[in-house]
Design a protein around this motif. Structure first.
Motif, PDB file in Angstrom:
ATOM      1  N   VAL A 220      29.140  54.680  73.726  1.00 52.80           N
ATOM      2  CA  VAL A 220      27.898  54.638  74.516  1.00 52.80           C
ATOM      3  C   VAL A 220      26.891  53.752  73.803  1.00 52.80           C
ATOM      4  O   VAL A 220      27.012  53.517  72.599  1.00 52.80           O
ATOM      5  N   ASP A 221      25.879  53.275  74.538  1.00 54.87           N
ATOM      6  CA  ASP A 221      24.861  52.477  73.855  1.00 54.87           C
ATOM      7  C   ASP A 221      23.561  53.255  73.683  1.00 54.87           C
ATOM      8  O   ASP A 221      23.371  54.317  74.274  1.00 54.87           O
ATOM      9  N   ALA A 222      22.694  52.700  72.865  1.00 59.59           N
ATOM     10  CA  ALA A 222      21.480  53.418  72.477  1.00 59.59           C
ATOM     11  C   ALA A 222      20.603  53.736  73.684  1.00 59.59           C
ATOM     12  O   ALA A 222      20.038  54.820  73.777  1.00 59.59           O
ATOM     13  N   GLN A 223      20.513  52.787  74.627  1.00 59.77           N
ATOM     14  CA  GLN A 223      19.618  52.991  75.753  1.00 59.77           C
ATOM     15  C   GLN A 223      20.092  54.134  76.647  1.00 59.77           C
ATOM     16  O   GLN A 223      19.304  54.975  77.070  1.00 59.77           O
ATOM     17  N   GLU A 224      21.376  54.187  76.912  1.00 62.41           N
ATOM     18  CA  GLU A 224      21.822  55.277  77.795  1.00 62.41           C
ATOM     19  C   GLU A 224      21.729  56.634  77.100  1.00 62.41           C
ATOM     20  O   GLU A 224      21.479  57.654  77.738  1.00 62.41           O
ATOM     21  N   LEU A 225      21.865  56.633  75.796  1.00 66.23           N
ATOM     22  CA  LEU A 225      21.689  57.895  75.069  1.00 66.23           C
ATOM     23  C   LEU A 225      20.238  58.374  75.182  1.00 66.23           C
ATOM     24  O   LEU A 225      19.966  59.554  75.398  1.00 66.23           O
ATOM     25  N   LYS A 226      19.317  57.418  75.082  1.00 67.40           N
ATOM     26  CA  LYS A 226      17.893  57.747  75.200  1.00 67.40           C
ATOM     27  C   LYS A 226      17.587  58.306  76.596  1.00 67.40           C
ATOM     28  O   LYS A 226      16.854  59.281  76.756  1.00 67.40           O
TER      29      LYS A 226
ATOM     30  N   SER B 268      29.674  58.081  70.251  1.00 66.09           N
ATOM     31  CA  SER B 268      30.834  57.213  70.454  1.00 66.09           C
ATOM     32  C   SER B 268      32.046  57.732  69.692  1.00 66.09           C
ATOM     33  O   SER B 268      33.175  57.680  70.191  1.00 66.09           O
ATOM     34  N   GLN B 269      31.804  58.227  68.468  1.00 62.82           N
ATOM     35  CA  GLN B 269      32.929  58.783  67.692  1.00 62.82           C
ATOM     36  C   GLN B 269      33.517  60.010  68.375  1.00 62.82           C
ATOM     37  O   GLN B 269      34.725  60.240  68.336  1.00 62.82           O
ATOM     38  N   HIS B 270      32.638  60.784  69.010  1.00 62.97           N
ATOM     39  CA  HIS B 270      33.128  61.945  69.768  1.00 62.97           C
ATOM     40  C   HIS B 270      33.934  61.449  70.978  1.00 62.97           C
ATOM     41  O   HIS B 270      34.995  61.993  71.296  1.00 62.97           O
ATOM     42  N   ALA B 271      33.422  60.415  71.622  1.00 61.40           N
ATOM     43  CA  ALA B 271      34.070  59.891  72.836  1.00 61.40           C
ATOM     44  C   ALA B 271      35.474  59.365  72.537  1.00 61.40           C
ATOM     45  O   ALA B 271      36.397  59.547  73.328  1.00 61.40           O
ATOM     46  N   VAL B 272      35.645  58.736  71.377  1.00 62.14           N
ATOM     47  CA  VAL B 272      36.961  58.199  71.003  1.00 62.14           C
ATOM     48  C   VAL B 272      38.017  59.307  71.021  1.00 62.14           C
ATOM     49  O   VAL B 272      39.172  59.089  71.387  1.00 62.14           O
ATOM     50  N   LYS B 273      37.576  60.502  70.642  1.00 58.63           N
ATOM     51  CA  LYS B 273      38.536  61.621  70.535  1.00 58.63           C
ATOM     52  C   LYS B 273      38.725  62.374  71.853  1.00 58.63           C
ATOM     53  O   LYS B 273      39.470  63.340  71.896  1.00 58.63           O
ATOM     54  N   LEU B 274      38.039  61.959  72.915  1.00 54.36           N
ATOM     55  CA  LEU B 274      38.155  62.717  74.174  1.00 54.36           C
ATOM     56  C   LEU B 274      39.624  62.771  74.607  1.00 54.36           C
ATOM     57  O   LEU B 274      40.278  61.735  74.711  1.00 54.36           O
ATOM     58  N   PRO B 275      40.130  63.967  74.890  1.00 45.11           N
ATOM     59  CA  PRO B 275      41.555  64.080  75.214  1.00 45.11           C
ATOM     60  C   PRO B 275      41.839  63.726  76.673  1.00 45.11           C
ATOM     61  O   PRO B 275      42.323  64.552  77.451  1.00 45.11           O
ATOM     62  N   ILE B 276      41.564  62.471  77.037  1.00 42.66           N
ATOM     63  CA  ILE B 276      41.771  62.122  78.446  1.00 42.66           C
ATOM     64  C   ILE B 276      43.258  61.980  78.780  1.00 42.66           C
ATOM     65  O   ILE B 276      43.632  61.827  79.934  1.00 42.66           O
TER      66      ILE B 276
END
Lengths: 412, 412
Positions: free
Chosen positions: B328-334, B387-395
């Motif tokens: 994800v990028d900084a703006q969408e996180l905000k 983003s590190q959490h997203a990498v591990k998403l068990p899709i």
């Protein structure tokens, strides 16, 4: 709680109820235009335009509209009914200026042709979504049958055919006719201050131009007819009954709302005890809907196909027996206490106050506090209920059934 | 954003939580008893849901009608239902009436009559509800998805099955009530304009001598990634998918919530933007987080017409893939943080929201998070961590459920 109102030079009316104890502020533009204001060839245009408002302006494309609202944590939405199109946001007080700028900006939309075509697909999907829901199908069918040729009978969304045929130029014309500032009310409720609101309104909406539009107000006469619609794959039946009720201009609307509660609240009402408690229907509710110079009671029943005909007979018996078995003082007290408590609970949120304020100003040019409404409810007497029942009986009614059988007939 | 959470643990294991909200006139409570549908015997699915309905049909020295009438007189809005984990009872009314309603609710959960005369109507209602679900494609597909994506018994529909409901006897309900309904692990959360010492004393008086019962622990089944299609002649195809996420007590919980929100929690979120705004493929599309203490999921849902459903699914899958690959990028996180924070603050305007929030926190965490704590946790999120959490998403562990005229191709 402080109330303020002003009319800008261009005719835009601004109303505000300010409350320092609120945590947020709700802001809404109320356009007095809905499906009843469409011509036959414009069917579905009001709601389509509501979608197009979010597709952007000269300085924002659709994505930017959504992003700008989301960045300030705004809870935003819009809704179109037969009579009103409302654009609203609720934000934390510090974001009011940004929210105001965005909402005012999108209310002068570009209405680009390519956006129009993309969004048309979304609307066609929305229509199909409701077509898959028996409750929505029954509601639309009942409204259409009851109001007949009266414009209130047309569905707000339109049909696949009517929306499919709409053209961008029709929308631009409709916008010009109905979105002039004298046809709009700006309503604000929650934590804010009046000087700031007025300044924002002048800054962002002061240069809007356009005139007021005129609404045709023919008096509706319910057709009181019957129709059974087949949905062969469904397991349950939906039964809907519609009858005329007092209009929103009448103070009898409070008595009408209480009658609907006595007869068909989801709990403790006459329909509840006669249909739900014995397990004859798993849903049975009466609601009162007020419109501009019109009104209606809607009764919804959901039940098994086997019980459908009997439930229609039971419904007609309950409504007809009101003459011999009128509402009692205890009925009235219970209904009133429920309605009053719900009213207080609902109005604790600034977003809900903003809606109440905007609609009251659009149709009554009146500021009505929560306390005022509780007082009006508490003034309703048994003779009022009986008088309203006499003038607006719930039976006979227009009846529509939707489900796996059409072997049903109008109850006597 | 500082409010004090008051806590009182009764000796029998019931926890009383309260938040005083001086700015509101109402008060609400949420009572959670860990006796939800997960405890239904395998051949009596639907028992806890039926028990919740049965509760309202007579308790203590009041018959069904007396209970409903008395609650109506007090203006109490109420709901009793079975979820997966809990039997729950919630109510809201004017703060001045809440204490007066508590003795009735104490009777309802402690001394229900469970009259055998009510069995038949309750069965009829439950069966109609289950059949009605079959007519509602949007809800049905989610029930199907949960069934396969959560391990048994967490994914089972609390409303049960027709066979289960038909098999239920009065003895079953009485036995379930005696075995599972008790104070141990129960949570009573109250919010609104209340007086704490008075509330605490009243709760001690009404629930203090409620004898605790033995709690058994759940044993969970296995979940394997799977695809399911229900064939039905509808206008739209319903597409629902889910993959495992972390529970509320997990250190990465806020990262998971961020991921779910960025996917589909607001109007410029990824799924809405890519599927609806850019391509006009559907009207409704959403993503959300749903969790029990034991397991949690991220769910995505869209409904779209047959010829566009395949593309809708493909775009949804591509978006999951992009999230895993690019983060994800900084703006969408905000943007995401702004939305969640403003919801949090606006919750303080509703006694009902606060009561259910308190109860939910206690269930998941055994404590209540302050608004400041949640806000600080949201502020501490970084794009890198999300983003590190997203990498591990068990899709790769996706469960897919579709409903409509034809099945879709799934390739990943």
């Amino acid at each position: 709680m402080r109330f303020h109102h002003a009319t800008l030079e261009n005719g835009l009316q601004v109303v505000a109820e300010l409350n320092d104890q609120a945590h947020s502020v709700g802001l809404g533009f109320f356009v007095k235009a809905g499906s009843r204001d469409e011509s036959q060839s414009e069917w579905g245009l009001s709601h389509f335009l509501e979608h197009m408002i979010f597709k952007g302006t000269e300085k924002r494309d659709a994505l930017q509209v959504n992003t700008d609202l989301d960045r300030i944590g705004a809870k935003h939405n819009a809704q179109t009914s037969e009579e009103d199109t409302i654009y609203h946001v609720t934000v934390l007080p510090e974001y009011l200026p940004q929210a105001f700028e965005i909402l005012a900006d999108i209310l002068r939309p570009s209405l680009r042709t390519n956006d129009f075509e993309t969004e048309k697909q979304v609307i066609l999907e929305e229509i199909q979504m409701y077509d898959d829901n028996p409750m929505s199908v029954a509601y639309e069918k009942a409204k259409a049958l009851h109001f007949g040729t009266h414009p209130l009978g047309r569905s707000v969304l339109g049909t696949l055919e009517s929306v499919g045929a709409l053209q961008p130029d029709q929308m631009r014309g409709y916008f010009k006719t109905h979105y002039g500032p004298p046809n709009l009310v700006l309503s604000v409720a929650g934590k804010s201050n009046w000087e700031e609101i007025l300044e924002l309104a002048r800054k962002h909406s002061g240069n809007w131009t356009g005139s007021s539009s005129h609404r045709q107000l023919p008096k509706p006469h319910g057709t009181l007819s019957f129709e059974a619609l087949l949905r062969a794959d469904d397991q349950q039946m939906v039964l809907v009954a519609v009858s005329d009720g007092p209009p929103l201009e009448s103070d009898d609307r409070y008595a009408a709302a209480l009658l609907a509660t006595i007869l068909g609240d989801h709990t403790g009402s006459r329909l509840y005890w006669d249909l739900i408690d014995p397990g004859l229907a798993d849903g049975a509710e009466v609601s009162y809907q007020d419109y501009n110079q019109a009104g209606a009671y809607y009764t919804f029943i959901s039940c098994s196909p086997e019980e459908a005909q009997e439930n229609l007979e039971r419904l007609s018996t309950i409504f007809r027996s009101l003459k011999t078995n009128p509402p009692t003082a205890d009925d009235l007290e219970r209904a009133r206490n429920k309605v009053m408590a719900r009213h207080v609970l609902r109005n604790e949120r600034p977003g809900a106050r903003m809606m109440n304020l905007g609609l009251n100003w659009t149709y009554r040019q009146k500021y009505v506090t929560v306390k005022d409404e509780l007082e009006l409810l508490s003034k309703v007497t048994i003779p009022d209920l009986n008088r309203v029942l006499e003038e607006w009986p719930l039976w006979p009614a227009t009846v529509v059934t939707v489900g796996p059988t059409t072997k049903l007939h109008a109850p006597h | 954003m500082t409010t004090e959470i008051l806590t009182h643990r009764l000796s029998n294991g019931l926890t009383l939580l309260a938040e005083v909200m001086p700015a509101v006139q109402s008060a609400a409570f949420s009572l959670l008893i860990p006796a939800g549908a997960a405890n239904d015997p395998a051949n009596r699915r639907g028992l806890s849901s039926m028990l919740a309905e049965w509760w309202m049909r007579g308790a203590g020295d009041r018959e069904s009608r007396e209970i409903i009438d008395e609650l109506d007189r007090l203006g109490v809005s109420h709901a009793a239902s079975a979820g997966t984990a809990h039997l729950s009872l919630s109510a809201a009314t004017l703060a001045s009436q809440l204490l007066n309603s508590l003795p009735i609710f104490a009777d309802i959960v402690r001394r229900p009559l469970l009259d055998p005369e009510e069995l038949e109507p309750l069965q009829a209602l439950a069966i109609q509800g289950l059949k009605g679900l079959e007519d509602d494609p949007g809800s049905k597909v989610i029930v199907e998805l949960r069934k396969h994506a959560f391990p048994d018994p967490l994914g089972l529909n609390p409303a049960g099955t027709i066979e289960g409901v038909e098999a239920i006897t009065t003895e079953d309900a009485r036995h379930f009530h005696q075995t599972h309904v008790g104070p141990d692990g129960a949570i009573l959360a109250v919010a609104g304009a209340i007086d704490w010492p008075q509330l605490r004393d009243r709760v001690e008086e009404l629930f203090g001598d409620w004898a605790p019962q033995h709690r058994s622990t759940l044993s969970l089944g296995e979940v394997r990634p799977s695809r399911h299609h229900l064939t039905k002649d509808t206008q739209q195809i319903q597409v629902a998918l889910a993959f495992p996420s972390v529970t509320v007590s997990h250190p990465e919980y806020y990262l998971a919530r961020a991921v779910a929100a960025i996917l589909g929690g607001y109007s410029s979120a990824r799924l809405f933007t890519e599927v609806r705004e850019k391509r006009g493929l559907c009207y409704s599309i959403s993503a959300g987080y749903e969790g029990f203490r034991e397991r949690a999921l991220i769910l995505c849902h869209a409904g779209t017409s047959t010829e566009r459903a395949q593309e809708t699914l493909d775009v949804m899958l591509a978006e999951l893939d992009r999230l895993v690959r690019n983060g994800v990028d900084a703006q969408e996180l905000k943007t995401m943080t702004a939305g969640l924070k403003s919801s949090l603050i606006m919750q303080q305007e509703s006694s009902m929201s606060r009561a259910s929030m308190l109860a939910g926190d206690w269930y998941h965490l055994g404590r209540v998070r302050s608004l400041n704590e949640i806000a600080a946790a949201l502020d501490a999120l970084t794009p890198e961590a999300v983003s590190q959490h997203a990498v591990k998403l068990p899709i790769d562990q996706l469960t897919l459920a579709t409903l409509g005229p034809k099945a879709l191709k799934y390739s990943q």
